[in-house]
Design an enzyme around this catalytic site. Structure first.
Site, PDB file in Angstrom:
ATOM      1  N   GLY A  87       0.853  -1.195   0.000  1.00  0.00           N
ATOM      2  CA  GLY A  87       0.000   0.000   0.000  1.00  0.00           C
ATOM      3  C   GLY A  87       0.882   1.235   0.000  1.00  0.00           C
ATOM      4  O   GLY A  87       2.038   1.185  -0.418  1.00  0.00           O
ATOM      5  N   ARG A  88       0.316   2.329   0.503  1.00  0.00           N
ATOM      6  CA  ARG A  88       1.057   3.600   0.458  1.00  0.00           C
ATOM      7  C   ARG A  88       2.386   3.509   1.209  1.00  0.00           C
ATOM      8  O   ARG A  88       3.416   3.977   0.736  1.00  0.00           O
ATOM      9  CB  ARG A  88       0.226   4.710   1.096  1.00  0.00           C
ATOM     10  N   ILE A  89       2.350   2.895   2.411  1.00  0.00           N
ATOM     11  CA  ILE A  89       3.587   2.854   3.216  1.00  0.00           C
ATOM     12  C   ILE A  89       4.591   1.900   2.580  1.00  0.00           C
ATOM     13  O   ILE A  89       5.789   2.195   2.511  1.00  0.00           O
ATOM     14  CB  ILE A  89       3.266   2.466   4.675  1.00  0.00           C
ATOM     15  N   ARG A  93      -1.674  -8.478  -2.260  1.00  0.00           N
ATOM     16  CA  ARG A  93      -2.890  -9.175  -2.704  1.00  0.00           C
ATOM     17  C   ARG A  93      -3.114  -8.935  -4.203  1.00  0.00           C
ATOM     18  O   ARG A  93      -3.409  -9.830  -4.952  1.00  0.00           O
ATOM     19  CB  ARG A  93      -4.083  -8.627  -1.926  1.00  0.00           C
ATOM     20  N   THR A  94      -2.942  -7.677  -4.615  1.00  0.00           N
ATOM     21  CA  THR A  94      -3.081  -7.386  -6.042  1.00  0.00           C
ATOM     22  C   THR A  94      -1.811  -6.706  -6.543  1.00  0.00           C
ATOM     23  O   THR A  94      -1.195  -5.927  -5.810  1.00  0.00           O
ATOM     24  CB  THR A  94      -4.266  -6.432  -6.303  1.00  0.00           C
ATOM     25  N   ILE A 135       6.327  -3.343  10.977  1.00  0.00           N
ATOM     26  CA  ILE A 135       5.747  -2.061  11.407  1.00  0.00           C
ATOM     27  C   ILE A 135       4.251  -2.068  11.109  1.00  0.00           C
ATOM     28  O   ILE A 135       3.626  -1.008  11.049  1.00  0.00           O
ATOM     29  CB  ILE A 135       6.419  -0.848  10.727  1.00  0.00           C
ATOM     30  N   ALA A 136       3.689  -3.275  10.906  1.00  0.00           N
ATOM     31  CA  ALA A 136       2.287  -3.341  10.469  1.00  0.00           C
ATOM     32  C   ALA A 136       1.354  -3.489  11.672  1.00  0.00           C
ATOM     33  O   ALA A 136       0.806  -2.498  12.163  1.00  0.00           O
ATOM     34  CB  ALA A 136       2.126  -4.487   9.484  1.00  0.00           C
ATOM     35  N   ARG A 137       1.181  -4.679  12.136  1.00  0.00           N
ATOM     36  CA  ARG A 137       0.318  -4.954  13.276  1.00  0.00           C
ATOM     37  C   ARG A 137       0.785  -6.222  13.955  1.00  0.00           C
ATOM     38  O   ARG A 137       1.280  -7.135  13.292  1.00  0.00           O
ATOM     39  CB  ARG A 137      -1.135  -5.174  12.830  1.00  0.00           C
ATOM     40  N   GLU A 150      -0.019  -6.572  22.308  1.00  0.00           N
ATOM     41  CA  GLU A 150       0.671  -5.417  22.889  1.00  0.00           C
ATOM     42  C   GLU A 150      -0.283  -4.626  23.788  1.00  0.00           C
ATOM     43  O   GLU A 150      -1.491  -4.638  23.541  1.00  0.00           O
ATOM     44  CB  GLU A 150       1.243  -4.514  21.771  1.00  0.00           C
ATOM     45  N   HIS A 179       5.420   0.614  19.402  1.00  0.00           N
ATOM     46  CA  HIS A 179       4.402   1.065  18.428  1.00  0.00           C
ATOM     47  C   HIS A 179       4.488   2.582  18.207  1.00  0.00           C
ATOM     48  O   HIS A 179       3.525   3.321  18.455  1.00  0.00           O
ATOM     49  CB  HIS A 179       2.994   0.650  18.898  1.00  0.00           C
ATOM     50  N   ILE A 180       5.646   3.015  17.713  1.00  0.00           N
ATOM     51  CA  ILE A 180       5.871   4.458  17.558  1.00  0.00           C
ATOM     52  C   ILE A 180       6.211   4.847  16.123  1.00  0.00           C
ATOM     53  O   ILE A 180       6.732   5.938  15.871  1.00  0.00           O
ATOM     54  CB  ILE A 180       7.004   4.959  18.497  1.00  0.00           C
TER      55      ILE A 180
HETATM   56  C1  DGY Z   1      -1.582   3.345  12.517  1.00  0.00           C
HETATM   57  O1  DGY Z   1      -1.870   4.499  12.224  1.00  0.00           O
HETATM   58  O2  DGY Z   1      -2.273   2.383  12.190  1.00  0.00           O
HETATM   59  C2  DGY Z   1      -0.334   3.151  13.291  1.00  0.00           C
HETATM   60  O3  DGY Z   1      -0.089   1.839  13.579  1.00  0.00           O
HETATM   61  C3  DGY Z   1      -0.373   3.987  14.558  1.00  0.00           C
HETATM   62  O4  DGY Z   1      -1.168   3.373  15.497  1.00  0.00           O
END
Ligand code: DGY
Length: 335
Positions: free
Chosen positions: A161-163, A184-185, A243-245, A274, A292-293
């Site tokens: 995606g964008r990130i 996915r695509t 850095i996702a989830r 978390e 998560h920063i």
């Molecule tokens: C988001 O914006 O989803 C980042 O993980 C910050 O919580």
């Protein structure tokens, strides 16, 4: 007789945020906020949502069918995060409630942090700092904290995606990396060219990447998309960055892969369950851990809070959210 002033919609700001943003909301709404950042239980949140038309949330409050039933006046829930896995989108649709997130404003900042974690893990920045602070640095040696190369290597990105695209551009244009991605695509050829990124299968990505960055949204399908099987397919010299989830990676399997040096290192900003962190991750030296920063610069967090507030203002005063994540067929009416 003086004309009665119109009743302003009521909104709840569930966590402490920038006072200036709360002030902006007060110009339009009757605002209840949480300046002391008290920990509200779900029951407390539901109690405080009574009579509220909107809520500004921080991505950790679960908004589902039970909550929406219990809060019949709620018409919009505005996350100040881009991720919205705290929303049950089907339930939002069913109740005619709009959910919003904060895309774009955090893209570059979060991509910067992805690279910070990659560099820190590959070049053993925190590990060597702990060594120095512990007074263990007595002399130079040829292999002291010798780590992995980043520039000129192959960067794998899962989730484009964008990130993901912003990370690809940094890798390709800034660090001369060959960029592979799986998504996915497949992306448009123009975007692929701009990112200098090549689409590959997930198996090829795991096999070929010198470093793998995870930037995909959390969904039930993505739960443990990186587990023991996938870690076993990566290069033993590879660095993994999440850095996702939390929940995208099986943290127990990752701790074991780091302990046994099945992969070289990891940089993690998000964790399953978390703020708890798997104890195995706390025990191994070859992982950089941050709370998560990734989006946490003052300017970006401010932009995220402002966009969440703008969504509430635009929807509750003009009927149109700026960055909705759903489009219910029928909206809940103002009560
Ligand atoms: C988001 O914006 O989803 C980042 O993980 C910050 O919580």
């Amino acid at each position: 007789m003086a004309a009665a002033s119109p009743v302003r919609p009521a909104v709840l700001v569930a966590r402490a945020i920038f006072p200036e943003t709360v002030q902006r909301l007060r110009a339009h709404f009757a605002v209840e906020d949480n300046p002391d950042d008290a920990e509200w239980s779900r029951a407390e949140l539901i109690r405080r949502l009574q009579g509220k038309a909107g809520a500004l949330l921080t991505g950790t409050q679960r908004i589902d069918d039970a909550l929406l039933r219990a809060c019949p006046t709620l018409r919009i829930v505005a996350n100040m995060t881009v991720g919205y896995n705290n929303f049950d989108v089907a339930a939002l649709d069913a109740h005619g409630v709009v959910g919003t997130n904060t895309p774009d404003v955090l893209t570059e900042t979060t991509a910067d942090f992805g690279f910070a974690l990659l560099l820190a893990a590959a070049r053993r920045v925190t590990e060597s700092e702990h060594f120095l602070r512990a007074g263990r640095w007595t002399r130079w040696s040829y292999d002291l904290f010798a780590g992995a190369e980043v520039h000129g290597t192959t960067l794998g990105i899962l989730g484009m995606g964008r990130i993901g695209q912003a990370i690809a551009r940094r890798g390709a244009h800034g660090f001369g990396m060959r960029v592979l991605y799986h998504n996915r695509t497949r992306l448009d050829a123009t975007i692929e060219a701009d990112c200098r990124a090549t689409y590959v299968s997930k198996a090829e990505l795991l096999r070929e990447a010198d470093h793998l960055v995870l930037v995909l949204p959390y969904t039930p399908q993505n739960h443990h998309i990186i587990g023991a099987t996938e870690l076993a397919q990566m290069k033993p010299t590879a660095v993994l960055v999440n850095i996702a989830r939390g929940g995208i990676v099986d943290d127990a399997a990752l701790a074991e892969a780091l302990r046994t040096r099945r992969i070289a290192a990891a940089g993690l900003d998000v964790f399953e369950g978390e703020p708890a962190v798997h104890p195995g991750l706390l025990e191994v030296p070859n992982v950089v851990l941050t709370p998560h920063i990734a989006s946490a610069t003052v300017r970006t967090r401010r932009a995220m809070a402002d966009l969440a507030a703008d969504n509430l203002i635009a929807f509750l005063t003009q009927g149109r959210a700026l960055t909705p994540v759903n489009a219910p067929r029928e909206l809940r009416m103002a009560s």
